[in-house]
Design an enzyme around this catalytic site. Sequence first.
Site, short mmCIF file in Angstrom:
data_model
loop_
_atom_site.label_atom_id
_atom_site.label_comp_id
_atom_site.label_asym_id
_atom_site.label_seq_id
_atom_site.Cartn_x
_atom_site.Cartn_y
_atom_site.Cartn_z
N SER A 252 42.79 -2.31 74.92
CA SER A 252 43.18 -1.87 76.26
C SER A 252 44.47 -2.55 76.65
CB SER A 252 42.09 -2.27 77.26
OG SER A 252 42.54 -2.08 78.58
N TYR B 179 37.63 -10.00 80.16
CA TYR B 179 37.85 -8.68 79.55
C TYR B 179 39.16 -8.70 78.74
CZ TYR B 179 38.36 -3.57 79.14
OH TYR B 179 38.51 -2.27 78.67
N1 LIG Z 1 38.07 4.13 80.39
C1 LIG Z 1 39.20 3.48 80.43
O1 LIG Z 1 40.00 3.66 81.35
C2 LIG Z 1 39.56 2.52 79.33
C3 LIG Z 1 40.82 1.89 79.37
C4 LIG Z 1 41.14 0.99 78.39
C5 LIG Z 1 40.26 0.74 77.35
N2 LIG Z 1 39.04 1.36 77.32
C6 LIG Z 1 38.13 1.04 76.24
O2 LIG Z 1 37.57 2.22 75.72
C7 LIG Z 1 36.28 1.97 75.18
C8 LIG Z 1 35.30 3.01 75.65
O3 LIG Z 1 35.20 2.92 77.05
P1 LIG Z 1 34.71 4.11 78.00
O4 LIG Z 1 35.72 4.21 79.07
O5 LIG Z 1 34.34 5.28 77.23
O6 LIG Z 1 33.43 3.39 78.66
P2 LIG Z 1 31.90 3.79 78.82
O7 LIG Z 1 31.75 5.21 79.22
O8 LIG Z 1 31.29 2.75 79.67
O9 LIG Z 1 31.38 3.65 77.32
C9 LIG Z 1 31.24 2.39 76.74
C10 LIG Z 1 30.12 2.46 75.77
O10 LIG Z 1 29.89 1.13 75.24
C11 LIG Z 1 28.51 0.95 75.18
N3 LIG Z 1 28.10 -0.45 75.18
C12 LIG Z 1 28.28 -1.40 76.12
N4 LIG Z 1 27.69 -2.54 75.76
C13 LIG Z 1 27.10 -2.30 74.56
C14 LIG Z 1 26.31 -3.06 73.67
N5 LIG Z 1 25.96 -4.33 73.95
N6 LIG Z 1 25.88 -2.50 72.53
C15 LIG Z 1 26.19 -1.22 72.24
N7 LIG Z 1 26.92 -0.43 73.04
C16 LIG Z 1 27.37 -0.97 74.18
C17 LIG Z 1 27.97 1.66 76.42
O11 LIG Z 1 26.60 1.88 76.25
P3 LIG Z 1 25.66 2.13 77.54
O12 LIG Z 1 25.96 3.53 77.96
O13 LIG Z 1 24.29 1.94 76.97
O14 LIG Z 1 26.03 1.10 78.58
C18 LIG Z 1 28.81 2.93 76.37
O15 LIG Z 1 28.22 3.87 75.51
C19 LIG Z 1 35.92 0.53 75.58
O16 LIG Z 1 36.11 -0.33 74.45
C20 LIG Z 1 36.94 0.20 76.66
O17 LIG Z 1 37.23 -1.19 76.71
C21 LIG Z 1 38.69 2.25 78.28
#
Ligand SMILES: NC(=O)c1ccc[n+]([C@@H]2O[C@H](COP(=O)([O-])OP(=O)(O)OC[C@H]3O[C@@H](n4cnc5c(N)ncnc54)[C@H](OP(=O)(O)O)[C@@H]3O)[C@@H](O)[C@H]2O)c1
Length: 301
Positions: free
Chosen positions: A159, A185
Amino acid sequence: MTSLITTPFTAESTAAEVVDGVDLAGRRVIVTGGASGIGIETARALAGAGAEVTLAVRNIRAGERTAEDIIATTGNKQVLVAPLDLADQASVASFAAAWGGPLHILVNNAGLMASPEMRTPEGWEMQFATNHLGHFALATGLHRALAAAVGARVVSVSSSAHLRSPVVFSDIHFRQRAYEPWAAYGQSKTANVLFAVEATRRWAGDGITANALMPGGIRTNLQRYVTDAELDRIWKTPEQGAATSVLVATSPLLEGVGGRYFEDCNEAGPNQPGTRRGVAAYALDPEAAARLWQVSVQTLA
Ligand SMILES: NC(=O)c1ccc[n+]([C@@H]2O[C@H](COP(=O)([O-])OP(=O)(O)OC[C@H]3O[C@@H](n4cnc5c(N)ncnc54)[C@H](OP(=O)(O)O)[C@@H]3O)[C@@H](O)[C@H]2O)c1
């Protein structure tokens, strides 16, 4: 200085556009956190290109619902679900042990953002434990499967928040310093980049490369702990948010390329102070990358 990799794709490109024309038949993929947010669209695009995709998730019901949806929209029946809790080392070990045969693409996508202070039973800070240590244990546990694929790729979803903090080796787990959700984070997301640097250095000889990326700002469950006021960004759709992961996972333009950081479907240049774009020098530092690898091995031992 090697030149930055550029592609025809942009911030507006979708995962489906990026993978158009790429044939992944016979390729096996794991997407962690594949039942939420950009993980769903990453998995869908890879399945749409013909890959066998395993959603590695802690919520099996959500995983099954997502798999059904991806099968329905792509017509690819090879979408599987397997339990994985990245904060639980026994879960990571059993996931890796259960994996048989080659693994062509590992997308380390799952993540936890800006949570209140939480610790694993070992006392590890939860964001570092989930975002970095869990994925580190998973990738090293799957190293033989990756090597068996010949030309495997590891995708480390980082990120722009990595700009908020280097890995603070003197106190990774906030035992001396006060806990700060964004610093934790940011540190974990810097670790995701450093992992790609050192994994490529160690594993390129096995045909494995790893790259890191910033997906963009996408409204997902990730923002469960933060208010809109804390976030100042242009929102992408989940399909656009998955594009850079899919590019890093599949683009022929990245053949043999590793240890780099991408955003908006292109390799990013150095961060300019005062901006939220580009990559911090500390995140690509080979010495920090080697040190983090050693610390991670010691921590997990
Ligand atoms: N969205 C953004 O704006 C953004 C920006 C920069 C970077 N990112 C990165 O993109 C990636 C995906 O994010 P997203 O936005 O798609 O978020 P999200 O919808 O919250 O998805 C994150 C996923 O990670 C899973 N997770 C969390 N803790 C876990 C654990 N202990 N074991 C296994 N799975 C776990 C969650 O599972 P649960 O559903 O069970 O909680 C969820 O499926 C992340 O690495 C995030 O840091 C996102």
